[in-house]
Design a protein around this motif. Structure first.
Motif, PDB file in Angstrom:
ATOM      1  N   VAL A 202       1.047  -1.249  -0.143  1.00 27.67           N
ATOM      2  CA  VAL A 202       0.142   0.174   0.118  1.00 27.67           C
ATOM      3  C   VAL A 202       0.502   1.161   0.071  1.00 27.67           C
ATOM      4  N   SER A 203      -0.105   2.297  -1.129  1.00 22.78           N
ATOM      5  CA  SER A 203       1.454   3.598  -0.179  1.00 22.78           C
ATOM      6  C   SER A 203       0.452   4.394   0.179  1.00 22.78           C
ATOM      7  N   VAL A 204       0.339   5.787   1.377  1.00 23.79           N
ATOM      8  CA  VAL A 204       0.160   6.660   1.776  1.00 23.79           C
ATOM      9  C   VAL A 204      -0.898   7.354   1.307  1.00 23.79           C
ATOM     10  N   SER A 205      -1.183   7.109  -0.093  1.00 25.55           N
ATOM     11  CA  SER A 205      -1.894   7.801  -1.209  1.00 25.55           C
ATOM     12  C   SER A 205      -3.301   6.871  -1.532  1.00 25.55           C
ATOM     13  N   MET A 206      -2.604   5.586  -0.943  1.00 22.23           N
ATOM     14  CA  MET A 206      -3.900   4.375  -1.827  1.00 22.23           C
ATOM     15  C   MET A 206      -5.042   4.905  -1.022  1.00 22.23           C
ATOM     16  N   LEU A 207      -3.924   4.501   1.315  1.00 26.71           N
ATOM     17  CA  LEU A 207      -5.380   4.665   1.662  1.00 26.71           C
ATOM     18  C   LEU A 207      -5.947   5.723   2.248  1.00 26.71           C
ATOM     19  N   MET A 208      -5.673   6.833   1.590  1.00 30.99           N
ATOM     20  CA  MET A 208      -5.881   8.335   1.678  1.00 30.99           C
ATOM     21  C   MET A 208      -7.546   8.352   0.909  1.00 30.99           C
ATOM     22  N   ILE A 209      -7.570   7.219  -0.687  1.00 29.48           N
ATOM     23  CA  ILE A 209      -8.649   7.310  -1.372  1.00 29.48           C
ATOM     24  C   ILE A 209      -9.619   6.448  -1.690  1.00 29.48           C
ATOM     25  N   ASP A 234      10.067   0.452   0.820  1.00 30.28           N
ATOM     26  CA  ASP A 234      10.316   0.185  -0.967  1.00 30.28           C
ATOM     27  C   ASP A 234      10.267   2.098  -1.002  1.00 30.28           C
ATOM     28  N   LYS A 235      11.745   2.169  -0.630  1.00 33.67           N
ATOM     29  CA  LYS A 235      11.756   3.992  -1.425  1.00 33.67           C
ATOM     30  C   LYS A 235      11.796   4.114  -2.737  1.00 33.67           C
ATOM     31  N   GLN A 236      12.634   3.174  -3.665  1.00 34.70           N
ATOM     32  CA  GLN A 236      12.825   3.898  -5.050  1.00 34.70           C
ATOM     33  C   GLN A 236      12.088   3.886  -6.006  1.00 34.70           C
ATOM     34  N   ALA A 237      10.093   3.937  -5.249  1.00 35.51           N
ATOM     35  CA  ALA A 237       9.026   3.697  -6.303  1.00 35.51           C
ATOM     36  C   ALA A 237       8.880   5.658  -5.951  1.00 35.51           C
ATOM     37  N   GLN A 238       8.462   6.847  -6.754  1.00 33.00           N
ATOM     38  CA  GLN A 238       8.116   7.491  -6.945  1.00 33.00           C
ATOM     39  C   GLN A 238       7.236   8.303  -5.748  1.00 33.00           C
ATOM     40  N   GLU A 239       6.386   7.499  -5.540  1.00 36.43           N
ATOM     41  CA  GLU A 239       5.592   7.596  -3.653  1.00 36.43           C
ATOM     42  C   GLU A 239       5.993   5.929  -2.812  1.00 36.43           C
ATOM     43  N   TRP A 240       6.732   5.876  -1.848  1.00 35.81           N
ATOM     44  CA  TRP A 240       7.183   4.874  -1.169  1.00 35.81           C
ATOM     45  C   TRP A 240       6.396   4.270  -1.444  1.00 35.81           C
ATOM     46  N   GLU A 241       6.390   2.646  -1.080  1.00 34.09           N
ATOM     47  CA  GLU A 241       5.463   1.406  -1.411  1.00 34.09           C
ATOM     48  C   GLU A 241       5.480   0.567   0.366  1.00 34.09           C
ATOM     49  N   TYR A 242       4.974   0.334   1.156  1.00 35.36           N
ATOM     50  CA  TYR A 242       5.156  -0.234   2.141  1.00 35.36           C
ATOM     51  C   TYR A 242       4.450  -2.165   1.708  1.00 35.36           C
ATOM     52  N   TRP A 243       4.659  -2.714   1.783  1.00 36.45           N
ATOM     53  CA  TRP A 243       4.744  -4.015   1.528  1.00 36.45           C
ATOM     54  C   TRP A 243       5.383  -4.906   2.184  1.00 36.45           C
ATOM     55  N   SER A 244       3.885  -5.980   2.208  1.00 31.95           N
ATOM     56  CA  SER A 244       4.373  -7.295   3.712  1.00 31.95           C
ATOM     57  C   SER A 244       4.727  -7.810   3.007  1.00 31.95           C
ATOM     58  N   PRO A 245       6.089  -8.222   4.305  1.00 30.08           N
ATOM     59  CA  PRO A 245       7.341  -9.342   4.084  1.00 30.08           C
ATOM     60  C   PRO A 245       6.818 -10.235   3.335  1.00 30.08           C
ATOM     61  N   GLY A 246       5.665 -10.973   3.943  1.00 27.95           N
ATOM     62  CA  GLY A 246       5.242 -12.374   3.782  1.00 27.95           C
ATOM     63  C   GLY A 246       4.733 -12.487   2.256  1.00 27.95           C
ATOM     64  N   PHE A 247       4.628 -11.264   1.603  1.00 24.84           N
ATOM     65  CA  PHE A 247       4.347 -11.215   0.309  1.00 24.84           C
ATOM     66  C   PHE A 247       5.411 -11.222  -0.650  1.00 24.84           C
ATOM     67  N   MET A 248       6.632 -10.721  -0.103  1.00 21.51           N
ATOM     68  CA  MET A 248       7.643 -10.667  -0.659  1.00 21.51           C
ATOM     69  C   MET A 248       7.939 -11.763  -0.970  1.00 21.51           C
ATOM     70  N   MET A 249       8.344 -12.246   0.470  1.00 22.99           N
ATOM     71  CA  MET A 249       9.356 -13.936   0.671  1.00 22.99           C
ATOM     72  C   MET A 249       8.521 -14.926  -0.958  1.00 22.99           C
ATOM     73  N   ASP A 250       6.676 -14.966  -0.891  1.00 23.97           N
ATOM     74  CA  ASP A 250       6.302 -15.784  -1.052  1.00 23.97           C
ATOM     75  C   ASP A 250       6.900 -15.452  -3.098  1.00 23.97           C
ATOM     76  N   ALA A 251       6.788 -14.095  -3.198  1.00 23.07           N
ATOM     77  CA  ALA A 251       7.112 -13.345  -4.724  1.00 23.07           C
ATOM     78  C   ALA A 251       8.818 -13.599  -5.184  1.00 23.07           C
ATOM     79  N   ASP A 252       9.552 -13.539  -3.998  1.00 20.75           N
ATOM     80  CA  ASP A 252      10.822 -13.986  -4.756  1.00 20.75           C
ATOM     81  C   ASP A 252      11.414 -15.721  -4.408  1.00 20.75           C
ATOM     82  N   GLY A 253      10.101 -16.472  -3.354  1.00 19.04           N
ATOM     83  CA  GLY A 253      10.077 -18.010  -3.558  1.00 19.04           C
ATOM     84  C   GLY A 253       9.685 -18.231  -5.282  1.00 19.04           C
TER      85      GLY A 253
END
Length: 258
Positions: A202-209, A234-253
C-alpha cells in the motif's frame, strides 16, 4: 375483621404456592442436569470407542484428525486439555484415547511453531500467516513425516495458551495469522494489513483514496507497522510503497522456483 382474615389466608396460600413452584422448578433443573450429564457420559464413551477403533486413521490422516477434533468440541471435550478429574498426573484426551504419539505430535508441532515464529520475527515483526508457517515447518521435517494441515497448526498454537498472550491467532480480512508478540493491533493497523493483501503493498495515497483517511492518519498507521517490522518500505518508487514481508517472500520463492 372477617375480610382481613380472608386476605391473610389468601396471602399465605399464595406464598405456599410460590414455594411449591420454586421447589418444583429446582427439582426439574436437577433432573435435567442429571439427564444431560448421563447423555454426555454416553457420548464420551462412544467417542472413546470410536477413537480406539480409528486410532490409526486419526494419527495418519490430517483430515480425519480434524473431524475427530470437531466431534470432541461438539460435546465440550478439548482433546489437548488435561482431564481435571484424573488428578495431578492427568494427561490429555489424545493421550488417554490414542496413546502418547498423537498428543506428542501437537506439542512437538507447537515447539516448531515457536521456533519458526522466533526465527522470522525480524522479517515480519511477529506476525506470520498460518499457511506460510505451515510450509516452513514442513520444509524442516523428515521425508515421510505425517502431513501437517492449517488446522493442526491452529491446534498446536492453542497448546501455547499457558504462555499468555504472546502466541495467538488473529484474523485480518480473510487470512489467519499467528501473532507471537503480546501487542494488540489497533483498528487502523488491521485495516492497512487487510488492504496489503490485495496487491502486496500500500501507499499513503492509496489509503487516503480508498479508506478516505487523512494523510496524517494513513502515515501514522503505516509507520507504526513499519516500526514493528510488519511492513517493509520500498523507497525507490515515486511514492514510498509499504510491502508485506510475507508477500515479498512468496514472490521471491516463486521467482526462484521458476
Amino acid at each position: 375483621m372477617s375480610r382481613k382474615g380472608v386476605g391473610l389466608a389468601a396471602f399465605d396460600r399464595s406464598r405456599l404456592t410460590s414455594a411449591q413452584f420454586a421447589s418444583h422448578g429446582s427439582s426439574l433443573r436437577s433432573t435435567n442436569a442429571q439427564a444431560l450429564e448421563t447423555q454426555l457420559a454416553v457420548f464420551r464413551s462412544l467417542l472413546q470407542q470410536f477413537a480406539q477403533t480409528h486410532a490409526r486413521d486419526i494419527r495418519s490422516n490430517p483430515s480425519f484428525r480434524a473431524q475427530f477434533a470437531r466431534m470432541c468440541a461438539a460435546i465440550g471435550v478439548d482433546p489437548l486439555a488435561s482431564s481435571s478429574s484424573a488428578g495431578a498426573g492427568s494427561s490429555s484426551v489424545w493421550a488417554q484415547l490414542l496413546g502418547r504419539s498423537v498428543n506428542d505430535f501437537y506439542f512437538e508441532l507447537a515447539v516448531r511453531v515457536v521456533e519458526v515464529c522466533g526465527a522470522t520475527r525480524g522479517e515480519n515483526g511477529g506476525l506470520i500467516g498460518v499457511r506460510e508457517l505451515r510450509e516452513r515447518v514442513m520444509r524442516g521435517r523428515m521425508e515421510g513425516a505425517p502431513e501437517i494441515t492449517d488446522d493442526d497448526v491452529l491446534r498446536a498454537v492453542g497448546t501455547l495458551k499457558p504462555l499468555g498472550s504472546s502466541y495467538s491467532v488473529i484474523k485480518v480480512g480473510n487470512k489467519s495469522y499467528i501473532r507471537s508478540i503480546p501487542k494488540e493491533l489497533n483498528t487502523d493497523q488491521s485495516s492497512v494489513l487487510e488492504a496489503v493483501q490485495v496487491l502486496g503493498y500500500v501507499s499513503v495515497s492509496m489509503l487516503m483514496i480508498n479508506l478516505r483517511w487523512t494523510r496524517a492518519r494513513a502515515q501514522t498507521a503505516v509507520e507504526d507497522l513499519l516500526g514493528e517490522g510488519m511492513l517493509w518500505v520500498d523507497k525507490q518508487a515515486q511514492e514510498w510503497e509499504y510491502w508485506s514481508p510475507g508477500f515479498m517472500m512468496d514472490a521471491d520463492g516463486g521467482a526462484t522456483g521458476g
